[in-house]
Design a protein around this motif. Structure first.
Motif, PDB file in Angstrom:
ATOM      1  N   VAL A   6      -6.626   7.248   1.965  1.00 23.92           N
ATOM      2  CA  VAL A   6      -7.219   7.543   0.262  1.00 23.92           C
ATOM      3  C   VAL A   6      -8.234   8.790  -0.097  1.00 23.92           C
ATOM      4  N   ASP A   9      -6.592  -6.734  -6.923  1.00 21.85           N
ATOM      5  CA  ASP A   9      -6.078  -6.539  -5.844  1.00 21.85           C
ATOM      6  C   ASP A   9      -6.705  -6.955  -4.854  1.00 21.85           C
ATOM      7  N   ASP A  29      -9.554   2.896  -5.650  1.00 23.06           N
ATOM      8  CA  ASP A  29     -10.269   2.819  -4.279  1.00 23.06           C
ATOM      9  C   ASP A  29     -11.486   2.697  -4.442  1.00 23.06           C
ATOM     10  N   GLY A  42      -3.641   6.810  -1.382  1.00 20.61           N
ATOM     11  CA  GLY A  42      -3.893   6.427  -3.055  1.00 20.61           C
ATOM     12  C   GLY A  42      -5.169   7.649  -3.610  1.00 20.61           C
ATOM     13  N   PHE A  52       0.728  -1.363   0.314  1.00 17.90           N
ATOM     14  CA  PHE A  52      -0.297   0.159  -0.029  1.00 17.90           C
ATOM     15  C   PHE A  52       0.355   1.461   0.041  1.00 17.90           C
ATOM     16  N   LEU A  59       0.284  -1.624 -10.035  1.00 19.61           N
ATOM     17  CA  LEU A  59      -1.071  -0.816  -9.261  1.00 19.61           C
ATOM     18  C   LEU A  59      -1.685  -1.914  -8.238  1.00 19.61           C
ATOM     19  N   LEU A  60      -2.422  -0.894  -7.169  1.00 20.18           N
ATOM     20  CA  LEU A  60      -3.174  -1.724  -6.614  1.00 20.18           C
ATOM     21  C   LEU A  60      -4.558  -1.398  -6.567  1.00 20.18           C
ATOM     22  N   TYR A  96      -0.536   8.233  -8.224  1.00 19.51           N
ATOM     23  CA  TYR A  96      -1.021   7.850  -7.567  1.00 19.51           C
ATOM     24  C   TYR A  96      -1.047   5.995  -8.267  1.00 19.51           C
ATOM     25  N   ARG A  97      -0.988   4.787  -7.312  1.00 22.96           N
ATOM     26  CA  ARG A  97      -0.509   3.338  -7.818  1.00 22.96           C
ATOM     27  C   ARG A  97      -1.363   2.325  -7.331  1.00 22.96           C
ATOM     28  N   HIS A  98      -2.751   3.453  -6.233  1.00 19.54           N
ATOM     29  CA  HIS A  98      -3.697   2.709  -5.832  1.00 19.54           C
ATOM     30  C   HIS A  98      -5.060   3.136  -5.531  1.00 19.54           C
ATOM     31  N   VAL A 158      -7.024   0.918   6.432  1.00 14.70           N
ATOM     32  CA  VAL A 158      -6.384   2.758   4.913  1.00 14.70           C
ATOM     33  C   VAL A 158      -7.917   3.049   5.538  1.00 14.70           C
ATOM     34  N   ALA A 187      -8.337  -1.427  -5.266  1.00 10.63           N
ATOM     35  CA  ALA A 187      -9.456  -2.148  -4.422  1.00 10.63           C
ATOM     36  C   ALA A 187     -10.794  -1.681  -4.765  1.00 10.63           C
TER      37      ALA A 187
END
Length: 259
Positions: free
Chosen positions: A219, A94, A36, A9, A5, A61-62, A32-34, A175, A64
């Motif tokens: 996030v 992910d 949501d 994000g 994480f 990337l993550l 940004y790589r997360h 988170v 969600a």
């Protein structure tokens, strides 16, 4: 499944249509790589469009999403997840959260269905959202997969230290959503004083206050490139111990999203 994480994000609630897709694309472009999202936001297709426009490597990337309370019955979990994947244009999520422990949520049956998603490769990690400590303990006991994350409202006006400590003690990530308290951090004297001390904004202070804490990431939602960059950069702000004490000691509680 251990997921990496980043400190900050992108929360996407309210991002929709072509403008929303451009915001997602811009977020990826600036680092940004997360990402949501959630079924109830009704914007998974928008997030998927932004993903499709970007040339960022999927493996970096993550992504969600969250299963809404009307799709938590065990028989509904898989088809709703497959629909989410289709809207996002992905083969695998992910991270998939139980959005709230309400509605069709049955700890034994729902979490077994989430475990099956992991076993079958549709989901890499299982999360829960808006849980309390006793509900977290039960989820951890029921799941075969390790709990990857717990998402909860967390900001200077709604602090959840017991939940963060639980995350640290049990090895999953907390988170924090709504870290700017819907813009209200600009009206909090303690946060504004710390911002003035560091010649920065209350928003940056609120994000840094969270990301400085063990086990926590956040996030924040943003749509403009200026705000996207500012939120991402806020994690680089170093607060002093007395800054943390000042914000930790705020004696107000304003929850934005009560059940």
């Amino acid at each position: 499944m251990d997921l990496a994480f980043p400190p900050v994000g992108l929360g996407t609630m309210g991002l929709d249509g072509d403008d929303g897709a451009r915001s997602v694309e811009t977020a990826l472009d600036v680092g940004y790589r997360h990402l949501d999202t959630a079924q109830v936001y009704e914007n998974e297709a928008t997030v998927g469009d932004g993903l499709a426009r970007s040339d960022v490597d999927r493996d970096d990337l993550l992504v969600a999403s969250k299963t809404w309370i009307d799709r938590l019955a065990p028989a509904d979990v898989r088809p709703s997840t497959e629909a989410s994947l289709d809207r996002l244009g992905l083969d695998t999520l992910d991270l998939l959260y139980v959005h709230r422990p309400k509605g069709g949520y049955d700890p034994e049956g729902t979490l077994a269905a989430f475990d099956e998603l992991v076993d079958d490769g549709l989901v890499r990690g299982v999360g829960v959202s808006n849980f309390e400590v006793d509900e977290l303990d039960e989820a951890i006991a029921r799941l075969d997969a390790p709990l990857s994350a717990h998402q909860t409202e967390y900001h200077p006006l709604f602090q959840r230290p017991a939940l963060r400590e639980h995350a640290v003690d049990h090895g999953y990530t907390l988170v924090a959503y709504s870290p700017l308290a819907g813009g209200r951090v600009r009206e909090v004297a303690e946060v504004c004083a710390v911002a003035e001390k560091h010649d920065t904004t209350p928003e940056a202070v609120s994000i840094a206050w969270l990301t400085d804490k063990d086990g926590a990431v956040t996030v924040p939602k943003a749509s403009s490139e200026r705000h996207l960059r500012a939120n991402l950069a806020a994690a680089d702000l170093t607060l002093d111990p007395e800054d943390h004490e000042r914000i930790d000691g705020i004696d107000r509680e304003e929850e934005l999203f009560p059940e």
